[in-house]
Design an enzyme around this catalytic site. Structure first.
Site, PDB file in Angstrom:
ATOM      1  N   LYS A  80       0.854  -1.196   0.000  1.00  0.00           N
ATOM      2  CA  LYS A  80       0.000   0.000   0.000  1.00  0.00           C
ATOM      3  C   LYS A  80       0.885   1.239   0.000  1.00  0.00           C
ATOM      4  O   LYS A  80       1.899   1.282   0.726  1.00  0.00           O
ATOM      5  CB  LYS A  80      -0.869  -0.042   1.267  1.00  0.00           C
ATOM      6  CG  LYS A  80      -1.895   1.063   1.421  1.00  0.00           C
ATOM      7  CD  LYS A  80      -2.681   0.853   2.722  1.00  0.00           C
ATOM      8  CE  LYS A  80      -3.850   1.797   2.872  1.00  0.00           C
ATOM      9  NZ  LYS A  80      -4.635   1.557   4.116  1.00  0.00           N
ATOM     10  N   SER A 155      -9.647   1.533   3.187  1.00  0.00           N
ATOM     11  CA  SER A 155      -8.807   2.303   2.293  1.00  0.00           C
ATOM     12  C   SER A 155      -7.763   1.459   1.531  1.00  0.00           C
ATOM     13  O   SER A 155      -7.223   1.944   0.533  1.00  0.00           O
ATOM     14  CB  SER A 155      -8.085   3.382   3.089  1.00  0.00           C
ATOM     15  OG  SER A 155      -7.200   2.809   4.017  1.00  0.00           O
ATOM     16  N   SER A 179      -9.628  -0.867   7.347  1.00  0.00           N
ATOM     17  CA  SER A 179      -9.058  -0.713   6.000  1.00  0.00           C
ATOM     18  C   SER A 179      -8.361  -1.923   5.414  1.00  0.00           C
ATOM     19  O   SER A 179      -8.081  -1.943   4.221  1.00  0.00           O
ATOM     20  CB  SER A 179      -8.092   0.465   5.983  1.00  0.00           C
ATOM     21  OG  SER A 179      -8.829   1.638   5.805  1.00  0.00           O
TER      22      SER A 179
HETATM   23  N1  GLN Z   1     -12.973   3.707   6.670  1.00  0.00           N
HETATM   24  C1  GLN Z   1     -12.464   4.107   7.947  1.00  0.00           C
HETATM   25  C2  GLN Z   1     -12.158   5.582   7.918  1.00  0.00           C
HETATM   26  O1  GLN Z   1     -12.354   6.184   6.913  1.00  0.00           O
HETATM   27  C3  GLN Z   1     -11.251   3.311   8.300  1.00  0.00           C
HETATM   28  C4  GLN Z   1     -10.065   3.682   7.510  1.00  0.00           C
HETATM   29  C5  GLN Z   1      -8.853   2.899   7.880  1.00  0.00           C
HETATM   30  O2  GLN Z   1      -8.940   1.854   8.511  1.00  0.00           O
HETATM   31  N2  GLN Z   1      -7.706   3.421   7.509  1.00  0.00           N
HETATM   32  O3  GLN Z   1     -11.739   6.135   8.894  1.00  0.00           O
END
Ligand code: GLN
EC number: 6.3.5.7
Length: 495
Positions: A80, A155, A179
């Site tokens: 990532k 994400s 994420s």
């Molecule tokens: N979707 C969640 C957020 O937007 C978690 C994102 C993540 O785990 N980085 O905060």
């Protein structure tokens, strides 16, 4: 034999060991696959072609000398674009870091390279990992390989899509509120969020430091454990890492017979898609059929977890994002302008460099931390966080008849359409309702492919979340290997 890009790490590793394939063959097969499908999927922000080919040759040389380092030696993986890679652009999918070339590797990247793994490229994400759909990337929207009109989750959407579409054998993601697990679920791959501190965060661009964890996305739970074997462990450069080393070498499935699995009723109440629920309940029946004990429990404070998360997380985000000021690195069209005051340089660089979602979180975070609101919001949220953690401690308390593992859905719905939720942040935030409570508690959790739901134009994957107690990562992976053998979901998207 199937095409090399379709192999799991375990399969490829055995073939490399037996000298039936070379790492160069494997890496070239993966790049060929990327060239065929990534134009549609858009999982990668950057490809490391030359570097990967060079490393594959070195790996083959080691193998021919009988000096293979371990099971990841010669295996093509992706990372990532939130992890620093020495000499390779690292952007967090944000304009403000465009052009940033780190002078050092994240510990995880360093460990993977030392294990001989080959990094084929950097995957797309919601900028700074803020999101659940990968639509918040400043550069491109990644598509779900199962239905190109839908999002892959986020994400770590680029990582999940790349693994699902066989554009790498495994990937590294990060998980602050879901994420790793949510995109894994929506793309039918395995996503493992380790216990907080099990994997070093050094060199990982911080989102919310008390919640962030790094972990693998892979085709199987066994492959996830091979990745964990390489990346986990204490790190002097990250004082929050767990001090004891856990051994993830050669994990084998454990018998499900006699294990206690708890279903928290709050995770199966209103808001869940009925088809998703049926897939999970079918999996639960299968577990029961193989001797697992199923009990119902309540996690009463979990209903506050999403609210707590949307106070603590933006508070930490607003603090972590302060360092991007356009002075030291990344985007600045203003650095050389002598006519600007320092404050103007900051506001211009940040105003242009950050996207809408990062700005929203900076404002929310600054608000909850400001004098007058700190006690009302931030301090209260920290107290409720403890209650959420206590709920999980109680659920796993063996002396009080607690469970071995907790089972829930990963996401209340299957993958949604591109654009469907992008103008409604609350709806977007709600898609993480089942994954977010795990991070404040710090416990490990995995998303395992559990089945599919039929939609008019496509069939869409559904993942099951299995949660373990703090530091019980190894047993959770061993149980996951057994669960995967039981559920046997190994279909591939048609690309
Ligand atoms: N979707 C969640 C957020 O937007 C978690 C994102 C993540 O785990 N980085 O905060």
């Amino acid at each position: 034999m199937k095409p090399l890009y379709q192999l799991t790490i375990k399969e490829a590793s055995d073939l490399l060991e037996e000298k039936k394939i070379s790492s160069l063959d494997l890496v070239e097969s993966v790049f060929k696959r990327i060239d065929q499908v990534d134009e549609k999927v858009k999982a990668y922000l950057l490809l490391n072609r030359d570097g990967a080919i060079k490393s594959a040759k070195l790996s083959d040389e080691r193998i021919s000398r009988g000096k293979r380092i371990g099971r990841l030696d010669g295996i093509p993986i992706s990372v990532k674009d939130l992890l620093c890679t020495k000499g390779i652009e690292t952007t967090a999918a944000s304009n403000i870091l465009k052009g940033f070339i780190p002078s050092y590797n994240a510990t995880v990247v360093e460990k993977l390279e030392r294990a001989g793994a080959i990094i084929v490229g950097k995957t797309n994400l919601d900028a700074f990992a803020h999101g659940s759909s990968t639509e918040n990337s400043d550069f491109q929207v990644t598509k779900n390989p199962w239905d190109l009109n839908r999002i892959p989750g986020g994400s770590s959407g680029g990582s999940a899509a790349a693994v699902a579409a066989d554009m790498c054998l495994a990937s590294i993601g990060t998980d602050t509120g879901g994420s790793i697990r949510q995109p894994a679920s929506l793309c039918s791959v395995v996503g493992f969020k380790p216990s907080y501190g099990r994997v070093s965060r050094y060199g990982v661009i911080a989102m919310a430091s008390s919640l962030d964890v790094v972990g693998p996305l892979a085709k199987t739970a066994e492959d996830a454990s091979i990745m964990m074997d390489a990346i986990s462990g204490p790190d002097d450069l990250d004082p929050t890492t767990i001090k004891e080393n856990e051994n993830f070498t050669n994990l084998k499935p454990i018998s499900l017979k006699g294990l206690k699995f708890a279903l928290p009723r709050e995770f199966f109440a209103k808001g869940i898609d009925e088809d998703v629920k049926s897939v999970i309940m079918k999996a639960v029946d299968d577990i029961k059929g193989s001797g697992g004990e199923i009990v119902e429990i309540s996690l009463p404070s979990v209903k506050y977890a999403l609210s707590v998360y949307y106070i603590i997380q933006p508070a930490e985000v607003s603090s972590n994002l302060q360092r991007y000021d356009g002075v030291r690195y990344g985007h600045s069209a203003y650095r050389d302008r002598n006519d600007l005051k320092l404050e103007e340089l900051y506001t211009n660089s940040r105003g242009q460099g950050f996207g809408k979602e990062a700005k929203r979180r900076i404002m929310l975070g600054t608000y909850v931390l400001s004098a007058g609101y700190y006690d009302a919001y931030y301090k209260k949220a920290l107290k409720i966080r403890t209650l959420v953690k206590n709920d999980f401690d109680k659920a796993f308390d063996k002396s009080a008849g607690g469970a071995d593992f907790v089972i829930t859905p990963v996401s209340p719905t299957p993958a949604f359409k591109v654009g469907e939720k992008s103008n409604d942040p609350i709806q977007m935030y709600l898609s993480d309702i089942y994954t977010v409570p795990i991070n404040p508690a710090g416990v490990p959790a995995i998303s395992l492919p559990a089945g599919f739901v039929e939609r008019v134009t496509s069939k869409l994957p559904v993942g099951m979340q299995v949660i373990g107690s703090f530091k019980d990562d190894k047993r959770l992976l061993e149980a996951s290997i057994a669960l995967q053998d039981l559920l046997k979901i190994d279909e591939k998207p048609n690309l």
